[in-house]
Enzyme design. Structure first.
Site, PDB file in Angstrom:
ATOM      1  N   ASP A 167       0.280  -6.057   0.003  1.00 29.11           N
ATOM      2  CA  ASP A 167       1.492  -6.516  -0.681  1.00 29.11           C
ATOM      3  C   ASP A 167       2.227  -7.397   0.313  1.00 29.11           C
ATOM      4  OD1 ASP A 167       0.954  -5.142  -2.970  1.00 29.11           O
ATOM      5  OD2 ASP A 167       2.209  -3.420  -2.480  1.00 29.11           O
TER       6      ASP A 167
ATOM      7  N   ASP B 232      -1.046  -3.221 -15.855  1.00 29.17           N
ATOM      8  CA  ASP B 232      -0.309  -2.033 -15.448  1.00 29.17           C
ATOM      9  C   ASP B 232      -0.144  -1.152 -16.676  1.00 29.17           C
ATOM     10  OD1 ASP B 232      -0.134  -3.174 -12.969  1.00 29.17           O
ATOM     11  OD2 ASP B 232       1.951  -3.838 -13.179  1.00 29.17           O
TER      12      ASP B 232
END
Lengths: 209, 250
Positions: B11, B130
């Site tokens: 990330d 997601d």
């Protein structure tokens, strides 16, 4: 000493960045020079040609046609000059491709490019898989036998003469992962994405073929 | 035999790998290029990096980071986060990404998947999904789980496949960040309904979790914290999986 000239074809079929960098690293300080081929070229002025490819057979063939690369490349290959085709760059050596639509290939190694037989298989065949050598040579040495390389493809070389297959891989069915005819090599996997074994293969091709 | 892929995920904000929940308590874990290089050398099968704060100012630095990483690794690189249109995809591929992952933009405009896969080939278009349970249904969520869409998870997974996605990066928002293991139930539902590769994401905390992830028929297993915190080396995970009979690249 006259430098050997390596041509890297940019067929606008995926990124040539990684392979470009790999070649530059290999030839650094050695009597070779790298030229990017983006249009019609004089086929007698290259000692080696590498064609990387991603995506569809028909797309690469039509790109090469638009760029006026087909004709000199065909002459180059018919002369049995040194070549390394990667992924779709290997597939277009065949007679016909059946991805999206039926497309005539370069017709250098007889056979067709067709989908994996099993309709339930996870497609694309994506990831690291083992190559099994049928025979070795100066480029594809024994050290590559049973090593893993990175594959991304949904179509495979079929109806190929056994003598043209240097290595095969198993994904539900056996398929050719390295083909060779004379001085012409084709690999179904991406050596430029296959860490050290992949780089060694490119190195062998450049320095030992 | 095809190997199960172990994929560390970075990330990233600008050029730093960070860890933080919903942009709170963001902690810098290291330099993105250095960490990418380390993972490539230590046996990662692929690398995933996400721009988690894709603001206009940060984007330029992020793209430069992608370029630098592509130069030092020789394994496939998937890049995502902040991809909103075709030109974003082209920019990332030109910067050296092998695959680009699309998430919210695909939900808002599903045609983007088809356009992108026709232009660049399915093999480089990953759709990140997601998923979250809501009123006894598995739904697609966006904005880090804060917005529940009308899409039912399995319907959406099948739809992205038919639109030309080459791969699904499946994160369960019910297990992400908790380190209690992948969401096996959700992953199995997805893998049994599509025939493109699925990467499992969200929840790895132990070695056994990787094995359980493999049992969901996901062909890639993605993890961040357990690698960044140095709890496990990639080799440790692979040796463990190998001992359980899972094909891995050693």
């Amino acid at each position: 000493m006259k430098k050997k000239v390596i041509g890297l074809i940019d067929g606008q079929s995926g990124n040539i960045g990684s392979i470009n960098k790999a070649i530059k690293d290999i030839i650094k300080g050695k009597p070779y020079q790298l030229k990017i081929i983006k249009s019609h070229f004089n086929y007698t002025s290259f000692d080696k040609i590498i064609l990387p490819g991603q995506g569809a057979y028909a797309t690469l063939m039509s790109n090469l046609k638009k760029l006026k690369i087909i004709q000199p490349l065909k002459k180059y290959l018919e002369n049995n000059s040194s070549y390394l085709g990667i992924c779709v760059g290997m597939q277009i050596l065949s007679d016909w491709g059946y991805e999206d639509k039926t497309t005539r290939g370069l017709g250098i190694i007889s056979g067709d490019i067709k989908k994996f037989r099993n309709k339930k298989l996870i497609i694309p065949h994506m990831g690291w898989n083992t190559i099994n050598l049928n025979k070795d040579d100066t480029v594809i040495t024994n050290s590559f036998d049973m090593k893993d390389f990175y594959f991304v493809h949904s179509y495979i070389f079929q109806n190929i003469k056994k003598s043209d297959v240097l290595a095969f891989t198993l994904y539900d069915q056996k398929f050719p992962s390295i083909v060779k005819k004379g001085n012409i090599y084709g690999v179904q996997f991406h050596p430029e994405k296959s860490h050290k074994h992949g780089l060694n293969l490119i190195k062998n091709y450049i320095l030992k073929s | 035999m095809l190997k199960t892929r172990i994929i560390p995920c970075l990330d990233v904000i600008k050029n730093k790998v960070v860890k933080g929940v919903n942009f709170k308590n963001i902690r810098v874990m290291g330099n993105a290029v250095e960490m990418a290089k380390y993972y490539s050398l230590s046996g990662a099968d692929e690398l995933c990096m996400l721009d988690i704060n894709a603001s206009y100012q940060n984007r330029k630095t992020f793209i430069k980071t992608v370029e630098s990483i592509a130069k030092v690794i020789n394994i496939p690189l998937t890049v995502g986060g902040g991809v909103s249109d075709l030109s974003d995809i082209t920019d990332l591929l030109n910067a050296g990404a092998d695959k680009v992952s699309i998430n919210s933009a695909a939900v808002k405009n599903p045609k983007l998947i088809r356009q992108a896969s026709l232009r660049h080939g399915s093999q480089c278009i990953v759709v990140a999904i997601d998923g979250k349970r809501y009123k006894n249904k598995m739904k697609v969520v966006i904005k880090g789980g804060r917005e529940i869409t009308k899409n039912e998870l399995i319907t959406w997974a099948k739809q992205v496949q038919s639109l030309g996605a080459g791969e699904i990066l499946m994160t369960s928002m019910d297990t992400d960040g908790v380190q209690n293991g992948f969401d096996s139930n959700m992953l199995k539902k997805v893998t049994s309904n599509v025939r493109i590769p699925v990467i499992a994401s969200g929840g790895v905390g132990s070695l056994e979790h990787f094995y359980l992830g493999h049992l969901t028929k996901s062909t890639g297993l993605l993890a961040a914290s357990v690698f960044h915190s140095r709890k496990y080396k990639i080799k440790t995970v692979k040796k463990y999986l190998n001992s359980k009979g899972v094909p891995v690249r050693l």
